[in-house]
Structure formats: structure tokens, C-alpha cells
Design a protein around this motif. Structure first.
Motif, PDB file in Angstrom:
ATOM      1  N   LYS A  41      -9.785   6.245  -0.227  1.00  0.00           N
ATOM      2  CA  LYS A  41      -8.760   6.053   0.801  1.00  0.00           C
ATOM      3  C   LYS A  41      -7.455   6.759   0.453  1.00  0.00           C
ATOM      4  O   LYS A  41      -6.505   6.708   1.239  1.00  0.00           O
ATOM      5  CB  LYS A  41      -8.496   4.570   1.012  1.00  0.00           C
ATOM      6  CG  LYS A  41      -9.690   3.803   1.566  1.00  0.00           C
ATOM      7  CD  LYS A  41      -9.350   2.348   1.822  1.00  0.00           C
ATOM      8  CE  LYS A  41     -10.541   1.605   2.413  1.00  0.00           C
ATOM      9  NZ  LYS A  41     -10.246   0.178   2.678  1.00  0.00           N
ATOM     10  N   SER A  48       0.841  -1.191   0.000  1.00  0.00           N
ATOM     11  CA  SER A  48       0.000   0.000   0.000  1.00  0.00           C
ATOM     12  C   SER A  48       0.875   1.240   0.000  1.00  0.00           C
ATOM     13  O   SER A  48       1.944   1.262   0.616  1.00  0.00           O
ATOM     14  CB  SER A  48      -0.899   0.023   1.244  1.00  0.00           C
ATOM     15  OG  SER A  48      -1.754  -1.093   1.280  1.00  0.00           O
ATOM     16  N   TYR A 100      -2.357   0.640  -4.486  1.00  0.00           N
ATOM     17  CA  TYR A 100      -1.953  -0.710  -4.098  1.00  0.00           C
ATOM     18  C   TYR A 100      -1.147  -1.380  -5.205  1.00  0.00           C
ATOM     19  O   TYR A 100      -1.395  -1.170  -6.390  1.00  0.00           O
ATOM     20  CB  TYR A 100      -3.190  -1.566  -3.814  1.00  0.00           C
ATOM     21  CG  TYR A 100      -4.082  -1.006  -2.748  1.00  0.00           C
ATOM     22  CD1 TYR A 100      -5.234  -0.293  -3.073  1.00  0.00           C
ATOM     23  CD2 TYR A 100      -3.773  -1.175  -1.400  1.00  0.00           C
ATOM     24  CE1 TYR A 100      -6.060   0.229  -2.085  1.00  0.00           C
ATOM     25  CE2 TYR A 100      -4.597  -0.657  -0.402  1.00  0.00           C
ATOM     26  CZ  TYR A 100      -5.732   0.039  -0.760  1.00  0.00           C
ATOM     27  OH  TYR A 100      -6.546   0.555   0.220  1.00  0.00           O
ATOM     28  N   SER A 119      -3.612  -0.741  -8.506  1.00  0.00           N
ATOM     29  CA  SER A 119      -4.938  -0.130  -8.423  1.00  0.00           C
ATOM     30  C   SER A 119      -4.869   1.051  -7.478  1.00  0.00           C
ATOM     31  O   SER A 119      -3.911   1.183  -6.699  1.00  0.00           O
ATOM     32  CB  SER A 119      -5.973  -1.153  -7.939  1.00  0.00           C
ATOM     33  OG  SER A 119      -5.649  -1.614  -6.628  1.00  0.00           O
ATOM     34  N   ARG A 120      -5.866   1.893  -7.566  1.00  0.00           N
ATOM     35  CA  ARG A 120      -5.905   3.027  -6.639  1.00  0.00           C
ATOM     36  C   ARG A 120      -7.317   3.177  -6.101  1.00  0.00           C
ATOM     37  O   ARG A 120      -8.300   2.983  -6.826  1.00  0.00           O
ATOM     38  CB  ARG A 120      -5.391   4.300  -7.291  1.00  0.00           C
ATOM     39  CG  ARG A 120      -6.076   4.793  -8.507  1.00  0.00           C
ATOM     40  CD  ARG A 120      -5.260   5.900  -9.191  1.00  0.00           C
ATOM     41  NE  ARG A 120      -4.966   7.010  -8.296  1.00  0.00           N
ATOM     42  CZ  ARG A 120      -3.998   7.915  -8.506  1.00  0.00           C
ATOM     43  NH1 ARG A 120      -3.256   7.832  -9.583  1.00  0.00           N
ATOM     44  NH2 ARG A 120      -3.798   8.896  -7.646  1.00  0.00           N
ATOM     45  N   ASP A 121      -7.385   3.512  -4.825  1.00  0.00           N
ATOM     46  CA  ASP A 121      -8.652   3.732  -4.130  1.00  0.00           C
ATOM     47  C   ASP A 121      -8.737   5.211  -3.811  1.00  0.00           C
ATOM     48  O   ASP A 121      -8.045   5.700  -2.905  1.00  0.00           O
ATOM     49  CB  ASP A 121      -8.694   2.872  -2.858  1.00  0.00           C
ATOM     50  CG  ASP A 121     -10.033   2.945  -2.144  1.00  0.00           C
ATOM     51  OD1 ASP A 121     -10.702   3.997  -2.226  1.00  0.00           O
ATOM     52  OD2 ASP A 121     -10.404   1.963  -1.492  1.00  0.00           O
ATOM     53  N   THR A 122      -9.558   5.910  -4.559  1.00  0.00           N
ATOM     54  CA  THR A 122      -9.649   7.352  -4.392  1.00  0.00           C
ATOM     55  C   THR A 122     -10.168   7.726  -3.011  1.00  0.00           C
ATOM     56  O   THR A 122      -9.675   8.677  -2.392  1.00  0.00           O
ATOM     57  CB  THR A 122     -10.579   7.939  -5.466  1.00  0.00           C
ATOM     58  OG1 THR A 122     -10.079   7.596  -6.754  1.00  0.00           O
ATOM     59  CG2 THR A 122     -10.659   9.443  -5.347  1.00  0.00           C
TER      60      THR A 122
END
Length: 128
Positions: A76, A21, A80, A71-74
Motif C-alpha cells: 500500500k 497513516s 502507520y 509499521s509499513r505496508d509495502t
């Protein structure tokens, strides 16, 4: 000023998986492309994977194609790196880095000099 913190490294057996992360603090990642790089002992830094600002475009190094994903979690504000089928040669310190997308081009490059902000790194060791 943007700060990046990596986590998720550790020791894993060959064939195993880890998820790294890259979390942002003091600023958000929404204007930045994010890349993952690694440095093995005695070797130069190597680009691994990158993702564009929107997450819609990614580029992978040939050495990890088919095994790693990004991937990306906007929500949060985190990017990753999912690493599967790990090999001993994947052993390295892994760094995430961010490059501001000044032209709104929504792309990323596997070129370390394009990145302005770097995390401290997380160790990944693949060993039986």
C-alpha cells in the motif's frame, strides 16, 4: 517528486488509541526511511518514531516507548503510527517525513534535518 499525505488524526480521550497513516504519492516509499514527528502548540518539533527502508529497524522516542508502534505496508506504500494509551501531552500536529536511503544502510534517525519530504500534518487531540 515524492509527496506524503497523513490521515487518521482526531479527538480521543486519555487512554484511547489512534492509528495515523502516511501515504505516498508521485513516487514510492521503497527507497526511503520514514519518520513521524509532532509539534505541540508553543513547542518545538519533536521526533516520535522512525522506520528504516525495509521496515526492519525502528527507533522510538523515550516519551512514546511502549505506547506507540510503527509499521509499513509495502503493497500500500503506506507507513502507520499506532498510538495507544494516549495522554493529553500527546496532543500535537503529527507529521510524517521521508529520507532517501542513499547508502542502503537500512536505518533511520530521529533527526528532522535528515528528512527531505514532509506531509502537511494531521491534528491529534487527547482530551476528556
Amino acid at each position: 517528486q515524492l509527496q506524503l499525505v497523513e490521515s487518521g488524526g482526531g479527538v480521543v480521550q486519555p487512554g484511547g488509541s489512534l492509528r495515523l497513516s502516511c501515504a505516498a504519492s508521485r513516487a514510492t516509499l521503497d527507497r526511503y526511511a520514514v519518520g513521524w514527528f509532532r509539534r505541540a502548540p508553543g513547542q518545538e518539533r519533536e521526533a516520535v518514531f522512525c522506520v528504516s527502508r525495509s521496515g526492519g529497524n525502528t527507533v522510538a522516542a523515550s516519551s512514546v516507548t511502549g505506547r506507540f508502534s510503527i509499521s509499513r505496508d509495502t503493497a500500500k506504500d503506506t507507513v502507520y503510527l499506532q498510538m495507544n494509551s494516549l495522554k493529553p501531552e500527546d496532543t500535537a500536529v503529527y507529521y510524517c517525513a521521508a529520507a532517501e536511503d542513499l547508502n542502503n544502510g537500512d536505518y533511520c534517525l530521529l533527526l528532522d534535518y535528515e528528512y527531505d519530504y514532509w506531509g502537511q500534518g494531521t491534528q491529534v487531540t487527547v482530551s476528556s
